[in-house]
Motif scaffolding. Structure first.
Motif, PDB file in Angstrom:
ATOM      1  N   VAL A  34      -4.237  -5.767 -12.212  1.00  0.00           N
ATOM      2  CA  VAL A  34      -4.668  -6.823 -13.063  1.00  0.00           C
ATOM      3  C   VAL A  34      -5.491  -7.671 -12.425  1.00  0.00           C
ATOM      4  O   VAL A  34      -5.035  -8.333 -11.513  1.00  0.00           O
ATOM      5  N   LEU A  35      -6.892  -7.681 -12.748  1.00  0.00           N
ATOM      6  CA  LEU A  35      -7.781  -8.760 -11.901  1.00  0.00           C
ATOM      7  C   LEU A  35      -8.197  -9.469 -12.959  1.00  0.00           C
ATOM      8  O   LEU A  35      -8.774  -9.437 -14.107  1.00  0.00           O
ATOM      9  N   PHE A  36      -7.665 -11.055 -12.731  1.00  0.00           N
ATOM     10  CA  PHE A  36      -8.023 -11.981 -13.719  1.00  0.00           C
ATOM     11  C   PHE A  36      -9.217 -13.095 -13.099  1.00  0.00           C
ATOM     12  O   PHE A  36      -8.833 -13.373 -11.949  1.00  0.00           O
ATOM     13  N   LEU A  53       1.393 -15.297 -15.299  1.00  0.00           N
ATOM     14  CA  LEU A  53       1.387 -14.248 -14.451  1.00  0.00           C
ATOM     15  C   LEU A  53       2.516 -14.182 -13.402  1.00  0.00           C
ATOM     16  O   LEU A  53       3.131 -13.220 -13.113  1.00  0.00           O
ATOM     17  N   ARG A  54       2.667 -15.175 -12.833  1.00  0.00           N
ATOM     18  CA  ARG A  54       3.586 -15.686 -11.764  1.00  0.00           C
ATOM     19  C   ARG A  54       5.105 -15.548 -12.364  1.00  0.00           C
ATOM     20  O   ARG A  54       5.896 -14.594 -11.739  1.00  0.00           O
ATOM     21  N   THR A 123     -10.155 -10.825 -18.142  1.00  0.00           N
ATOM     22  CA  THR A 123      -8.957 -10.293 -17.468  1.00  0.00           C
ATOM     23  C   THR A 123      -9.234  -8.819 -17.411  1.00  0.00           C
ATOM     24  O   THR A 123      -9.579  -8.256 -18.755  1.00  0.00           O
ATOM     25  N   PHE A 124      -9.242  -7.953 -16.454  1.00  0.00           N
ATOM     26  CA  PHE A 124      -9.689  -6.605 -16.550  1.00  0.00           C
ATOM     27  C   PHE A 124      -8.171  -5.872 -16.000  1.00  0.00           C
ATOM     28  O   PHE A 124      -7.633  -6.152 -14.968  1.00  0.00           O
ATOM     29  N   HIS A 144      -0.241 -15.226 -21.114  1.00  0.00           N
ATOM     30  CA  HIS A 144      -1.079 -14.182 -20.823  1.00  0.00           C
ATOM     31  C   HIS A 144      -0.362 -12.968 -20.215  1.00  0.00           C
ATOM     32  O   HIS A 144      -0.983 -11.744 -20.560  1.00  0.00           O
ATOM     33  N   ALA A 145       0.819 -12.927 -19.556  1.00  0.00           N
ATOM     34  CA  ALA A 145       1.654 -11.878 -19.098  1.00  0.00           C
ATOM     35  C   ALA A 145       1.638 -11.045 -20.414  1.00  0.00           C
ATOM     36  O   ALA A 145       1.554  -9.602 -20.411  1.00  0.00           O
TER      37      ALA A 145
END
Length: 149
Positions: A34-36, A53-54, A123-124, A144-145
């Motif tokens: 996951v590249l944000f 995300l954390r 996000t990719f 987002h997660a």
């Protein structure tokens, strides 16, 4: 806005992280990533997104994902952001916009009637072979997660 889409090969990169160590896409071969991209470290929306995300990092790891954040902030600012919010993943410091331009997330934006160049929050989701599986352009920072998993 990015023109990259699912099925495209993810652009390769070698960018310094918050510690000045080079991180490359090839480091994640055989892993899902996951590249944000976020506009600026330690701002409210970016903090909400990074913390979403954390707080779900175990869910990501159980699903086989690694996470990387990226912005145009300096390594020092990324370090402060990572430490302040105890982020368990690397933050890439793309000060010269190499990565931002490769993923086409740098460009004209409007805010409160003003136009300027900046990072489009995007996000990719990249598979084990380095192919983009999903592109999220309408990021809900607090959830987002859940948008990804």
């Amino acid at each position: 806005m990015t023109t990259l889409k699912p099925g495209d090969k993810a652009p390769d990169f070698s960018i310094p992280n918050q510690d000045g160590n080079t991180v490359s896409l090839s480091d994640f071969k055989g892993k899902k990533l996951v590249l944000f991209f976020y506009p600026k470290a330690s701002t409210p929306g970016c903090t909400a997104e990074a913390c979403s995300l954390r707080d779900n990092v175990e869910r990501f790891r159980e699903s086989g994902y690694e996470i990387l954040g990226a912005s145009a902030d300096s390594p020092k600012r990324q370090t402060n952001f990572k430490n302040k919010y105890e982020l368990p993943y690397d933050l890439l410091a793309d000060e010269d916009h190499t990565l931002l331009n490769a993923y086409k997330v740098w460009g004209p934006k409007k805010f409160m009637g003003k136009e300027y160049d900046g990072i489009h929050r995007t996000t990719f989701v990249i598979d084990k072979e380095g192919v983009i599986q999903e592109v999220i352009t309408k990021v809900k920072t607090k959830e987002h997660a859940d948008q990804i998993l």
